[in-house]
Scaffold this active site. Sequence first.
Site, PDB file in Angstrom:
ATOM      1  N   PRO A  10       0.619  -1.382   0.014  1.00  0.00           N
ATOM      2  CA  PRO A  10      -0.011   0.113  -0.012  1.00  0.00           C
ATOM      3  C   PRO A  10       0.812   1.329   0.090  1.00  0.00           C
ATOM      4  O   PRO A  10       1.819   1.154   0.505  1.00  0.00           O
ATOM      5  CB  PRO A  10      -0.793  -0.119   1.458  1.00  0.00           C
ATOM      6  N   ASN A  11       0.408   2.255  -0.756  1.00  0.00           N
ATOM      7  CA  ASN A  11       0.952   3.579  -0.775  1.00  0.00           C
ATOM      8  C   ASN A  11       2.283   3.648  -1.647  1.00  0.00           C
ATOM      9  O   ASN A  11       2.668   4.796  -1.720  1.00  0.00           O
ATOM     10  CB  ASN A  11       0.962   4.115   0.626  1.00  0.00           C
ATOM     11  N   ARG A  18       5.200  11.048  -2.198  1.00  0.00           N
ATOM     12  CA  ARG A  18       4.918  10.642  -0.935  1.00  0.00           C
ATOM     13  C   ARG A  18       6.074  10.902  -0.008  1.00  0.00           C
ATOM     14  O   ARG A  18       7.184  10.090  -0.381  1.00  0.00           O
ATOM     15  CB  ARG A  18       4.615   9.151  -0.928  1.00  0.00           C
ATOM     16  N   TYR A  23      11.371   8.828   1.346  1.00  0.00           N
ATOM     17  CA  TYR A  23      11.239   7.627   0.340  1.00  0.00           C
ATOM     18  C   TYR A  23      11.934   8.085  -0.924  1.00  0.00           C
ATOM     19  O   TYR A  23      12.010   7.358  -1.637  1.00  0.00           O
ATOM     20  CB  TYR A  23       9.795   7.321   0.159  1.00  0.00           C
ATOM     21  N   ASN A  74       8.113  -5.488  -1.025  1.00  0.00           N
ATOM     22  CA  ASN A  74       8.028  -4.308   0.041  1.00  0.00           C
ATOM     23  C   ASN A  74       6.412  -4.256   0.363  1.00  0.00           C
ATOM     24  O   ASN A  74       5.475  -3.917  -0.381  1.00  0.00           O
ATOM     25  CB  ASN A  74       8.304  -3.008  -0.907  1.00  0.00           C
ATOM     26  N   GLU A  98      12.323  -9.330   1.512  1.00  0.00           N
ATOM     27  CA  GLU A  98      11.657  -8.280   2.291  1.00  0.00           C
ATOM     28  C   GLU A  98      12.699  -7.021   1.731  1.00  0.00           C
ATOM     29  O   GLU A  98      13.868  -6.957   2.249  1.00  0.00           O
ATOM     30  CB  GLU A  98      11.119  -8.524   3.511  1.00  0.00           C
ATOM     31  N   LEU A 101      12.565   0.649   1.488  1.00  0.00           N
ATOM     32  CA  LEU A 101      13.226   2.031   0.927  1.00  0.00           C
ATOM     33  C   LEU A 101      13.842   2.656   2.117  1.00  0.00           C
ATOM     34  O   LEU A 101      14.970   3.071   2.192  1.00  0.00           O
ATOM     35  CB  LEU A 101      12.401   2.837   0.290  1.00  0.00           C
ATOM     36  N   SER A 102      13.212   2.797   3.124  1.00  0.00           N
ATOM     37  CA  SER A 102      13.565   3.331   4.267  1.00  0.00           C
ATOM     38  C   SER A 102      14.083   2.553   5.549  1.00  0.00           C
ATOM     39  O   SER A 102      13.949   1.124   5.321  1.00  0.00           O
ATOM     40  CB  SER A 102      12.573   4.261   5.192  1.00  0.00           C
ATOM     41  N   ARG A 107      13.275   4.452  12.252  1.00  0.00           N
ATOM     42  CA  ARG A 107      11.913   5.351  12.314  1.00  0.00           C
ATOM     43  C   ARG A 107      11.030   5.343  13.732  1.00  0.00           C
ATOM     44  O   ARG A 107      11.581   4.840  14.748  1.00  0.00           O
ATOM     45  CB  ARG A 107      11.067   5.227  11.143  1.00  0.00           C
ATOM     46  N   ARG A 111       7.401   0.915  13.662  1.00  0.00           N
ATOM     47  CA  ARG A 111       7.911   0.382  12.517  1.00  0.00           C
ATOM     48  C   ARG A 111       9.082  -0.697  12.753  1.00  0.00           C
ATOM     49  O   ARG A 111       9.718  -1.197  11.716  1.00  0.00           O
ATOM     50  CB  ARG A 111       8.104   1.429  11.578  1.00  0.00           C
TER      51      ARG A 111
END
Length: 167
Positions: A10-11, A18, A23, A74, A98, A101-102, A107, A111
Amino acid sequence: MLKFLILNGPNLNLLGRREPAVYGAATLPMIMRAARAHAARAGVSVDHRQYNDEGDLVTAIGWAGKRYDGIVMNPGAFTHTSVAVRDAIQGCGAPVVEIHLSNIHAREAFRHVSITAPACVGQIMGFGAAGYNLAIDALAGHLIAKNGGRDMPGRPGPVIKVGAKRR
Ligand code: DQA
């Protein structure tokens, strides 16, 4: 030739606009074009799908396990929430790498846990869009190692059967 599916959750369709500070500025089509070109240089063919819905992602993992040698995924926010996605990875019959990006550990606390990673052969994070290329290389290397270190068709060295699913 090895066949991989890249699955984005998602997203990730919003990449480019975004949270670019997190990202990056590249859009998903740009990143996937680069990943496909990278894979082609390594003798790997790559398809790509992106889903915002959990059920669609679960369904895609299930069918991809039968059709592809491996999956680069991802899972987006489902990484931190979805037992269903983890179970799909666990049961799909293909190895999954898996990618994020971050660096999810740098974070928010929510997460820091990946529900999905334990079902994967490995995880790559924190390298931005280059992570997809790293994941492709890692997955190809994993499959070659599973084949006793022998090389893949299209490369120098003995030809092996890569169609069989391995974890
Ligand atoms: C992400 C990290 C997740 O925490 C987040 O929900 C995303 C993107 C990443 O690629 O860094 O959607 O998976």
